[in-house]
Design a protein around this motif. Structure first.
Motif, short mmCIF file in Angstrom:
data_model
loop_
_atom_site.label_atom_id
_atom_site.label_comp_id
_atom_site.label_asym_id
_atom_site.label_seq_id
_atom_site.Cartn_x
_atom_site.Cartn_y
_atom_site.Cartn_z
N LEU A 180 123.09 20.66 49.32
CA LEU A 180 124.07 20.60 50.40
C LEU A 180 124.20 21.98 51.03
CD1 LEU A 180 126.87 18.48 48.68
CD2 LEU A 180 125.18 17.70 50.33
N THR A 181 124.07 22.04 52.33
CA THR A 181 124.18 23.32 53.04
C THR A 181 125.34 23.36 54.01
OG1 THR A 181 122.65 22.55 54.76
CG2 THR A 181 121.69 23.70 52.87
N ASN A 182 125.93 22.21 54.27
CA ASN A 182 127.01 22.14 55.26
C ASN A 182 128.06 21.15 54.78
OD1 ASN A 182 128.67 21.98 57.49
ND2 ASN A 182 127.02 21.72 58.96
N LYS A 183 129.28 21.63 54.56
CA LYS A 183 130.32 20.74 54.05
C LYS A 183 130.95 19.88 55.14
CE LYS A 183 133.76 24.47 54.16
NZ LYS A 183 134.68 25.27 53.33
N GLY A 184 130.67 20.19 56.39
CA GLY A 184 131.22 19.38 57.47
C GLY A 184 132.71 19.60 57.66
N SER A 185 133.22 19.13 58.74
CA SER A 185 134.64 19.28 59.05
C SER A 185 135.39 18.00 58.70
CB SER A 185 134.83 19.58 60.55
OG SER A 185 136.19 19.48 60.91
N GLU A 226 132.48 3.94 51.61
CA GLU A 226 132.76 4.95 50.58
C GLU A 226 131.48 5.45 49.91
OE1 GLU A 226 135.14 5.46 46.31
OE2 GLU A 226 135.23 3.55 47.40
N GLN A 227 130.64 4.55 49.45
CA GLN A 227 129.44 4.95 48.73
C GLN A 227 128.52 5.81 49.60
OE1 GLN A 227 127.28 1.71 46.94
NE2 GLN A 227 125.70 3.03 46.08
N GLU A 228 128.40 5.42 50.86
CA GLU A 228 127.54 6.16 51.80
C GLU A 228 128.04 7.59 51.99
OE1 GLU A 228 126.48 6.20 56.56
OE2 GLU A 228 127.42 4.42 55.67
N LEU A 229 129.37 7.74 52.22
CA LEU A 229 129.91 9.08 52.46
C LEU A 229 129.87 9.94 51.21
CD1 LEU A 229 132.97 8.54 54.85
CD2 LEU A 229 130.75 9.51 55.36
N ARG A 230 130.20 9.34 50.06
CA ARG A 230 130.20 10.12 48.82
C ARG A 230 128.79 10.63 48.49
NH1 ARG A 230 134.74 10.35 45.67
NH2 ARG A 230 136.37 8.79 45.99
N SER A 231 127.79 9.80 48.77
CA SER A 231 126.41 10.20 48.45
C SER A 231 125.95 11.36 49.34
CB SER A 231 125.47 9.01 48.63
OG SER A 231 125.40 8.60 49.98
N GLN A 232 126.57 11.51 50.51
CA GLN A 232 126.21 12.60 51.41
C GLN A 232 126.70 13.94 50.90
OE1 GLN A 232 127.54 11.74 55.40
NE2 GLN A 232 126.53 9.74 55.45
N PHE A 233 127.63 13.90 49.94
CA PHE A 233 128.19 15.14 49.40
C PHE A 233 127.91 15.23 47.90
CE2 PHE A 233 130.50 14.32 53.28
CZ PHE A 233 130.53 15.57 53.87
N HIS A 234 126.62 15.18 47.56
CA HIS A 234 126.21 15.33 46.18
C HIS A 234 125.09 16.37 46.08
CE1 HIS A 234 124.69 14.48 42.15
NE2 HIS A 234 125.87 13.95 41.91
N TRP A 272 132.19 23.38 46.81
CA TRP A 272 132.91 22.72 47.89
C TRP A 272 132.59 21.22 47.94
CZ3 TRP A 272 129.31 20.67 51.08
CH2 TRP A 272 128.10 21.35 51.26
N ALA A 273 131.51 20.78 47.25
CA ALA A 273 131.25 19.34 47.14
C ALA A 273 132.32 18.69 46.28
CB ALA A 273 129.86 19.09 46.55
N CYS A 274 132.75 19.41 45.23
CA CYS A 274 133.85 18.91 44.39
C CYS A 274 135.14 18.81 45.20
CB CYS A 274 134.06 19.82 43.19
SG CYS A 274 132.82 19.65 41.89
#
Length: 271
Positions: A239-244, A224-232, A199-201
């Motif tokens: 990663l345990t939570n993909k967020g809404s 962009e860089q900040e948000l993308r790094s949160q989903f790696h 789901w990170a992909c």
């Protein structure tokens, strides 16, 4: 253990988890599926059917042993009731206590003495550690994943079994064991599906779509860089939570006037 005459509605032999022949005790370990619908099954009609089938099996077993007074049926619940009249699985420590209790009961019935206390800390540590059984589980999962994603580690989090997954893009995610099994079932049903298991992909792909939409509107994505790094994810912090998508905020500015800032919800930029 099976018994003559203990059959399902389709004529299949029903199995009992454990049988102590000296005491004539039939022991059933009841998981959450005995009292609650499995929400991991996405198809509502299927999960309701599975629950009905489980209840029918339990009723058949109860009726059978009611006609066999020489055999004692013992059911051990591996769940507990919550304050809201729902059920939740026992923690690993609670499961351990329940297992020790039935073992002590069997020992006392056989020998008339209390069983020696097992080394609780050692047993629980072995349960949580990387064992041969966990290696076997990971190998089975990876065979079923067929290269689409890789199960790299089996660990316990909040006393529940978790699987650490690594995709071809290097994203590290963590899912519960039930979710991993459910993904494997879906792969077997739809082997040609192109839907990513990571789901990170999926989230990174959504970021790509959002960036394209912003570019077309003459906007620049600042964080962009900040948000993308949160989903790696990493092995130490998967990663345990993909967020809404309704809560992920993109901070943007206009390419012709960088004094203008605007927050846009990711959901608004997706088709």
């Amino acid at each position: 253990m099976t018994f003559d005459g203990l059959l399902s509605k389709t004529g299949r032999k029903l199995r009992i988890d454990y049988y102590q022949s000296t005491l004539n005790w039939a022991i059933e370990i009841d998981g959450l599926q005995h009292v609650s619908i499995n929400d991991q099954i996405h198809d509502k009609s299927k999960r309701e059917r599975k629950f009905a089938e489980q209840q029918a099996r339990d009723a058949t077993i109860k009726t059978y042993f009611n006609t066999k007074p020489e055999i004692t049926l013992i059911r051990i619940p591996c769940y507990c009731e919550t304050n809201s009249d729902h059920f939740k699985p026992l923690t690993i420590q609670q499961q351990y206590d329940a297992a020790v209790q039935i073992c002590q009961r069997i020992h006392f019935a056989l020998h008339g003495t209390r069983a020696p206390e097992p080394d609780k800390n050692r047993i629980l540590l072995q349960t949580r550690n990387h064992t041969t059984n966990s290696e076997s589980l990971l190998n089975r999962l990876n065979q079923q994943y067929n290269g689409k994603i890789r199960a790299t580690e089996y660990r316990f989090e909040d006393d529940k079994p978790r699987i650490i997954l690594k995709c071809k893009q290097g994203h590290i995610t963590q899912v519960c064991l039930a979710k991993a099994y459910n993904d494997v079932k879906n792969i077997n049903k739809r082997p040609n599906s192109t839907k990513p298991l990571c789901w990170a992909c999926v989230r990174q792909s959504q970021f790509d779509q959002a960036k394209q939409r912003l570019h077309e509107s003459g906007m620049i994505w600042i964080n962009e860089q900040e948000l993308r790094s949160q989903f790696h994810g990493t092995l130490s912090h998967p990663l345990t939570n993909k967020g809404s998508v309704k809560r992920i905020m993109l901070l943007c500015t206009h390419e012709n006037d960088e004094r203008i800032f605007k927050e846009i919800v990711l959901n608004q930029l997706l088709p």
